[in-house]
Design an enzyme around this catalytic site. Structure first.
Site, mmCIF file in Angstrom:
data_model
loop_
_atom_site.group_PDB
_atom_site.id
_atom_site.type_symbol
_atom_site.label_atom_id
_atom_site.label_comp_id
_atom_site.label_asym_id
_atom_site.label_seq_id
_atom_site.Cartn_x
_atom_site.Cartn_y
_atom_site.Cartn_z
ATOM 1 N N ASP A 176 3.059 -7.606 10.354
ATOM 2 C CA ASP A 176 4.302 -7.406 11.121
ATOM 3 C C ASP A 176 4.064 -6.415 12.266
ATOM 4 O O ASP A 176 4.648 -5.341 12.331
ATOM 5 C CB ASP A 176 5.418 -6.886 10.208
ATOM 6 N N ASN B 20 8.409 -4.572 10.562
ATOM 7 C CA ASN B 20 8.565 -3.489 11.556
ATOM 8 C C ASN B 20 9.547 -3.884 12.655
ATOM 9 O O ASN B 20 10.228 -3.043 13.236
ATOM 10 C CB ASN B 20 7.219 -3.176 12.201
ATOM 11 N N THR C 258 -0.335 -6.911 5.618
ATOM 12 C CA THR C 258 -0.025 -5.523 6.014
ATOM 13 C C THR C 258 1.444 -5.383 6.411
ATOM 14 O O THR C 258 1.806 -4.475 7.161
ATOM 15 C CB THR C 258 -0.918 -5.072 7.192
HETATM 16 O O1 RIB Z 1 4.776 1.834 5.116
HETATM 17 C C1 RIB Z 1 3.847 1.517 6.119
HETATM 18 C C2 RIB Z 1 3.770 0.041 6.332
HETATM 19 O O2 RIB Z 1 5.036 -0.455 6.781
HETATM 20 C C3 RIB Z 1 2.781 -0.346 7.437
HETATM 21 O O3 RIB Z 1 2.260 -1.615 7.176
HETATM 22 C C4 RIB Z 1 3.646 -0.399 8.662
HETATM 23 O O4 RIB Z 1 3.095 -1.246 9.668
HETATM 24 C C5 RIB Z 1 4.900 -1.001 8.100
HETATM 25 O O5 RIB Z 1 4.727 -2.411 8.032
HETATM 26 CA CA CA Z 2 2.522 -3.390 8.891
#
Ligand code: RIB
Ligand code: CA
Length: 308
Positions: free
Chosen positions: A8, A37, A122
């Site tokens: 994201d 995000n 991620t």
């Molecule tokens: O908590 C951090 C995570 O949340 C990371 O992957 C950041 O990019 C968000 O997606």
């Molecule tokens: Ca992320």
């Protein structure tokens, strides 16, 4: 080694892309995007922007699900800005996303692959959970899932929960219960791998298009972390998951049973990690507890310096 990134973007997702693409020993088969995000249309655009900056427009980018499985989407503009990648003036991507839906693409690539594939999620686990539920046979072709998410200790969205898991707890529960090998790279790890001003200065001195792009990302990203935590730059969370795939063992883990809380008022999205084995449940994840910070920062800076 074949990998699929599900992400994201997001500043730290972007750094994760820069890290992985500096290592040709990893074949990035696709980048599938989820909402987290920022809304989906932004995370898709942002992934394409990063690929444009590094000249890897060949990597397919697919649009995934626009919201969590059961809950309304919650984004993080306070961290990543309205675009999800505030800071740099982005180039106009020259290649559109693929037409195939990310969940379908994930399943097809896994089912068609003649070797196992490592998944590196991620962001919220919405796409991964949907793929596992719709196409259970993909499990046998997943080498392991190395995900950035969760925490043994404190959360970052609530005292209990880390953002990726908190956004879509039901999806995370599906993934942790799927019986696929999981390495959980959570906040206990990423908060040990903070970047400092000296690291940013090293990147700035590289003086290339990619290093300048990375600097502009990190300068914007540091504003939230400086304000919230007093940190100089902050944790490049997602790059830690990539680093574990590149250098297995850079993250020290312990096998344990992890359950995801989906109904708690104060604990929604918590990865409940059975550190002491009190549940008697079989371990379903290698849970990250520490990282070799120096090795991680060296890996990241070497990657950024490798771009000309
Ligand atoms: O908590 C951090 C995570 O949340 C990371 O992957 C950041 O990019 C968000 O997606
Ligand atoms: Ca992320």
């Amino acid at each position: 080694m074949k990998v699929i990134l599900d992400m994201d973007p997001g500043h730290d997702d972007a750094l994760a892309i820069l890290l992985v693409l500096a290592h040709p020993e990893l074949e990035v088969v696709a980048i599938t995007c989820c909402a987290g995000n920022a809304p989906l249309h932004r995370t898709v655009m942002n992934a394409r922007v990063v690929l444009e900056v590094v000249g890897h427009q060949d990597v397919p980018v697919a649009k995934g699900l626009p919201a969590p499985l059961l809950r309304p989407l919650q984004t993080a503009p306070e961290v990543h800005g309205a675009t999800g990648l505030d800071g740099p003036v982005p180039p106009e991507p020259s290649v559109p996303p693929v037409g195939e839906h990310a969940v379908r693409l994930l399943a097809r690539l896994l089912l068609e692959s003649d070797e196992t594939v490592t998944l590196i999620p991620t962001g919220p686990l919405t796409n991964i959970a949907a793929a596992l539920r719709m196409h259970p046979r993909i499990s046998s072709n997943i080498e392991r899932i190395v995900l950035m998410g969760g925490a043994v200790g404190e959360g970052n969205v609530t005292p209990s929960a880390e953002f990726n898991i908190w956004v879509d707890p039901e999806a995370a529960a599906v993934v942790f219960e799927a019986g696929v090998p999981i390495t959980m790279v959570g906040l206990d790890v990423t908060h040990q791998a903070l970047l400092y001003d000296r690291d940013l200065e090293c990147i700035r001195r590289m003086g290339t298009r990619v290093s300048t792009f990375a600097c502009e990302l990190l300068e914007f990203y540091s504003r939230f972390h400086r304000g919230r935590y007093g940190w100089e730059v902050g944790p490049v969370h997602d790059a830690c998951a990539v680093a574990e795939v590149l250098r297995p063992g850079i993250v020290q883990t312990r096998d344990m049973y992890v359950a995801v809380e989906t109904s708690g008022v104060h604990t929604r999205g918590r990865t409940v990690c059975d550190v002491l084995g009190v549940t008697g449940e079989r371990a379903n994840a290698a849970v990250g507890l520490a990282i070799d910070r120096d090795a991680f920062v060296e890996l990241l800076l070497e990657a950024l310096a490798s771009y000309r």
